[in-house]
Design a protein around this motif. Structure first.
Motif, PDB file in Angstrom:
ATOM      1  N   ALA A  19       0.825  -1.206   0.000  1.00 54.78           N
ATOM      2  CA  ALA A  19       0.000   0.000   0.000  1.00 54.78           C
ATOM      3  C   ALA A  19       0.856   1.252   0.000  1.00 54.78           C
ATOM      4  CB  ALA A  19      -0.918  -0.007   1.222  1.00 54.78           C
ATOM      5  N   ARG A  20       2.033   1.184   0.597  1.00 53.48           N
ATOM      6  CA  ARG A  20       2.891   2.371   0.710  1.00 53.48           C
ATOM      7  C   ARG A  20       3.581   2.732  -0.595  1.00 53.48           C
ATOM      8  NH1 ARG A  20       6.569   0.699   5.696  1.00 53.48           N
ATOM      9  NH2 ARG A  20       6.395  -1.247   4.527  1.00 53.48           N
ATOM     10  N   ARG A 279     -13.790   1.674  -2.616  1.00 51.30           N
ATOM     11  CA  ARG A 279     -13.196   0.609  -1.802  1.00 51.30           C
ATOM     12  C   ARG A 279     -13.644  -0.745  -2.325  1.00 51.30           C
ATOM     13  NH1 ARG A 279     -14.809  -2.504   2.376  1.00 51.30           N
ATOM     14  NH2 ARG A 279     -16.742  -1.319   2.578  1.00 51.30           N
ATOM     15  N   ARG A 309      -5.974  14.039  -2.316  1.00 51.29           N
ATOM     16  CA  ARG A 309      -6.792  13.361  -1.308  1.00 51.29           C
ATOM     17  C   ARG A 309      -7.237  11.985  -1.819  1.00 51.29           C
ATOM     18  NH1 ARG A 309      -5.123  17.528   0.040  1.00 51.29           N
ATOM     19  NH2 ARG A 309      -3.456  16.064   0.530  1.00 51.29           N
ATOM     20  N   ASP A 312      -4.429   9.560  -1.288  1.00 53.03           N
ATOM     21  CA  ASP A 312      -4.342   9.122   0.107  1.00 53.03           C
ATOM     22  C   ASP A 312      -5.435   8.106   0.425  1.00 53.03           C
ATOM     23  OD1 ASP A 312      -2.267  10.916   0.265  1.00 53.03           O
ATOM     24  OD2 ASP A 312      -3.435  12.454   1.324  1.00 53.03           O
ATOM     25  N   TYR A 313      -6.619   8.337  -0.107  1.00 44.42           N
ATOM     26  CA  TYR A 313      -7.730   7.404   0.114  1.00 44.42           C
ATOM     27  C   TYR A 313      -7.409   6.028  -0.475  1.00 44.42           C
ATOM     28  CZ  TYR A 313     -12.262   5.190  -0.789  1.00 44.42           C
ATOM     29  OH  TYR A 313     -13.293   4.302  -0.880  1.00 44.42           O
ATOM     30  N   ARG A 315      -4.492   4.704  -0.892  1.00 46.65           N
ATOM     31  CA  ARG A 315      -3.505   4.041  -0.025  1.00 46.65           C
ATOM     32  C   ARG A 315      -4.183   3.463   1.218  1.00 46.65           C
ATOM     33  NH1 ARG A 315       0.924   4.236  -2.635  1.00 46.65           N
ATOM     34  NH2 ARG A 315       1.741   6.136  -3.600  1.00 46.65           N
ATOM     35  N   GLU A 316      -5.161   4.175   1.759  1.00 40.95           N
ATOM     36  CA  GLU A 316      -5.897   3.650   2.912  1.00 40.95           C
ATOM     37  C   GLU A 316      -6.680   2.396   2.525  1.00 40.95           C
ATOM     38  OE1 GLU A 316      -8.306   6.852   4.251  1.00 40.95           O
ATOM     39  OE2 GLU A 316      -6.616   8.079   4.936  1.00 40.95           O
ATOM     40  N   VAL A 317      -7.285   2.410   1.346  1.00 41.98           N
ATOM     41  CA  VAL A 317      -8.028   1.244   0.858  1.00 41.98           C
ATOM     42  C   VAL A 317      -7.092   0.053   0.680  1.00 41.98           C
ATOM     43  CG1 VAL A 317      -9.238   0.329  -1.171  1.00 41.98           C
ATOM     44  CG2 VAL A 317      -9.897   2.549  -0.217  1.00 41.98           C
ATOM     45  N   ALA A 319      -4.172  -0.411   2.155  1.00 44.15           N
ATOM     46  CA  ALA A 319      -3.674  -0.828   3.470  1.00 44.15           C
ATOM     47  C   ALA A 319      -4.718  -1.652   4.218  1.00 44.15           C
ATOM     48  CB  ALA A 319      -3.270   0.396   4.289  1.00 44.15           C
ATOM     49  N   ALA A 320      -5.975  -1.244   4.133  1.00 47.98           N
ATOM     50  CA  ALA A 320      -7.034  -1.998   4.800  1.00 47.98           C
ATOM     51  C   ALA A 320      -7.162  -3.392   4.203  1.00 47.98           C
ATOM     52  CB  ALA A 320      -8.357  -1.249   4.681  1.00 47.98           C
ATOM     53  N   LYS A 323      -4.408  -5.532   5.560  1.00 49.07           N
ATOM     54  CA  LYS A 323      -4.663  -5.908   6.944  1.00 49.07           C
ATOM     55  C   LYS A 323      -5.691  -7.019   7.035  1.00 49.07           C
ATOM     56  CE  LYS A 323      -5.854  -3.922  11.453  1.00 49.07           C
ATOM     57  NZ  LYS A 323      -6.207  -2.657  12.169  1.00 49.07           N
TER      58      LYS A 323
END
Length: 329
Positions: A19-20, A279, A309, A312-313, A315-317, A319-320, A323
């Motif tokens: 994700a990074r 997502r 933005r 960034d969203y 990357r959050e998707v 990363a989730a 996880k």
């Protein structure tokens, strides 16, 4: 020129990015191809290019797609292209892909010259170690589209309902895909209304007929959700098209439909807040093996910072999803 000196990121092989470090490029559509004084960005030179690219870097991007509505890097002289690459390298901006816009290879007047141009883009990508090229079958904006606040609210150029032209599209894109595949480049075909890739079902048919290992589908369903007319539900588009997904342009719109009158209105929206659940869309594609870069786009307002933005969203998707997968949830 090596990839290190040009600031490029090589084509990824093996396991997925994290994700990074997943490449998420800024589109240059917030920057017009013509300056206020009437000069074309194409010939304006490094100082003008650097100013826009510094804005991209200031928005936190580490990757850029030099979208050719802004600058045609394939048509720069070698010295000018070297200057452009030096600017990108100095700003730590990689170039994971090159997107073309309104360069249809079946344009009735310019199709042959657009085909030659797309071959030059592939040659340029190969020279610079860029792993992805996006093309489409959509034509130039009409006069009515250019006058409209939002160009998608007016009818545009249509691909003809003609089997001979459809076959010509397959032949010319197969020619480009052969070239791209020989250079270890993925060719992505952009979904766009009123083209042979203008609905999910049409896109699947075209990709199935094309059947080329170097060609994937740029499932830019934002181009379709924004239309002021009935369209396929976004989730249905994703379900049908995600198995073909390659280099991916992503953007969102708020779509409002009045079931009584049939009236439809749309407006650009950030990925997080529009009609498409990005997502769900991205997770679906990941589960089917999606492994290409993203391009973030936005029309209107402060488009560049909305794109930031959106980056960034994503990357959050991502990363989730990592996880959830790691925990076996």
């Amino acid at each position: 020129m090596t990839q290190a000196s040009s600031g490029q990121s090589p084509t990824r092989q093996g396991a997925r990015w994290s994700a990074r470090d997943w490449p998420i490029a800024a589109a240059m559509i917030p920057f017009p191809g013509t300056l206020p004084d009437g000069r074309a960005v194409q010939g304006a030179g490094p100082e003008v290019w650097a100013k826009s690219l510094r804005e991209v870097a200031a928005a936190g991007f580490d990757a850029v797609d030099p979208t050719d509505s802004w600058l045609r890097i394939a048509d720069l002289a070698p010295a000018a292209r070297a200057e452009f690459l030096a600017i990108c390298a100095g700003l730590n901006l990689s170039i994971p892909a090159i997107s073309t816009s309104r360069r249809s290879v079946i344009d009735p007047e310019h199709g042959a010259s657009h085909l030659a141009y797309c071959h030059r883009v592939i040659d340029t990508a190969a020279e610079l170690g860029i792993g992805h090229v996006s093309i489409g079958l959509f034509g130039p904006l009409t006069d009515a589209q250019q006058r409209a606040t939002w160009f998608w609210t007016q009818p545009g150029v249509r691909n003809p309902d003609d089997p001979a032209i459809y076959d010509l599209a397959l032949t010319r894109i197969r020619d480009l895909a052969d070239h791209a595949g020989g250079c270890d480049i993925q060719l992505s075909l952009e979904m766009y209304e009123d083209t042979y890739l203008g609905t999910a079902r049409d896109a699947v048919r075209f990709m199935t007929d094309l059947d080329h290992p170097a060609a994937r589908l740029n499932i830019d369903i934002g181009n379709l959700i924004r239309l002021h007319r009935p369209v396929e539900p976004w989730a249905e588009m994703i379900a049908l098209c995600a198995p073909f997904a390659g280099y991916w342009h992503v953007k969102n719109y708020t779509r409002m439909e009045d079931s009584a009158s049939g009236q439809v209105m749309t407006h650009p929206a950030p990925l997080l807040g529009g009609t498409i659940n990005w997502r769900a869309a991205i997770w679906t594609a990941l589960e089917l093996g999606f492994d290409s870069p993203f391009l973030v786009e936005h029309y209107g307002g402060d488009g560049l910072w909305v794109c930031a933005r959106n980056r960034d969203y994503i990357r959050e998707v991502l990363a989730a999803k990592e996880k959830v997968d790691d925990q076996g949830i």
